[in-house]
Design a protein around this motif. Sequence first.
Motif, PDB file in Angstrom:
ATOM      1  N   ALA A 154       0.834  -1.213   0.000  1.00  0.00           N
ATOM      2  CA  ALA A 154       0.000   0.000   0.000  1.00  0.00           C
ATOM      3  C   ALA A 154       0.864   1.257   0.000  1.00  0.00           C
TER       4      ALA A 154
ATOM      5  N   GLU B 253       2.600   1.660  -3.373  1.00  0.00           N
ATOM      6  CA  GLU B 253       1.679   2.108  -4.426  1.00  0.00           C
ATOM      7  C   GLU B 253       1.228   3.560  -4.245  1.00  0.00           C
ATOM      8  N   HIS B 254       0.943   3.961  -2.988  1.00  0.00           N
ATOM      9  CA  HIS B 254       0.311   5.256  -2.745  1.00  0.00           C
ATOM     10  C   HIS B 254       1.228   6.319  -2.164  1.00  0.00           C
TER      11      HIS B 254
ATOM     12  N   LEU C 193       0.803   7.905   3.477  1.00  0.00           N
ATOM     13  CA  LEU C 193      -0.610   7.763   3.828  1.00  0.00           C
ATOM     14  C   LEU C 193      -0.823   8.047   5.303  1.00  0.00           C
TER      15      LEU C 193
ATOM     16  N   GLN D 174      -6.066   6.191   6.187  1.00  0.00           N
ATOM     17  CA  GLN D 174      -5.951   5.884   4.762  1.00  0.00           C
ATOM     18  C   GLN D 174      -5.215   4.565   4.553  1.00  0.00           C
TER      19      GLN D 174
ATOM     20  N   ALA E 175      -6.527   1.275   2.691  1.00  0.00           N
ATOM     21  CA  ALA E 175      -5.784   0.719   1.550  1.00  0.00           C
ATOM     22  C   ALA E 175      -5.472  -0.757   1.764  1.00  0.00           C
TER      23      ALA E 175
END
Length: 146
Positions: free
Chosen positions: A48, A51-52, A55, A59, A63
């Motif tokens: 997560a 990818e993001h 966070l 969040q 995710a």
Amino acid sequence: MRKALPDPQIEARRRQPPPETVDPAIEALVHDIIGKVADKWTMLILEALHEHGTLRFTQLGKAVGRISQKMLTQTVRQMERDGLVRRTVHPVIPPHVDYTLTPLGESLGAAFCGVWIWAETHHAEIERARASFAGREAVPQLSEST
């Protein structure tokens, strides 16, 4: 998981023959790390954040999905302890905390990207093997004592 760039140090070491002896401290570390990343939550958090990017705690939980706050807290604390995640507390009201992978965490993600690629490459073979095994399990087996 998006494909990560290969680590030049690791790639250079892969081309060398394996060492004659294994350092017990390195062996213990490898066993420890495998035990931690084999935990599904660690891998999902790693993915997560990979990818993001950065966070917030909530969040990150969304995710990852289906993780309790307690397990998320325990896992990110362990990852922070191991230097894989950087935790930043923002002194605002209400306070918020966010997480991001460290370069060490990114490099671990790159190492496990190979597992993702391997699974993607061999998916059909694995599914055939599983179906074959399930078919054999459905047929009553002869006892080994007969």
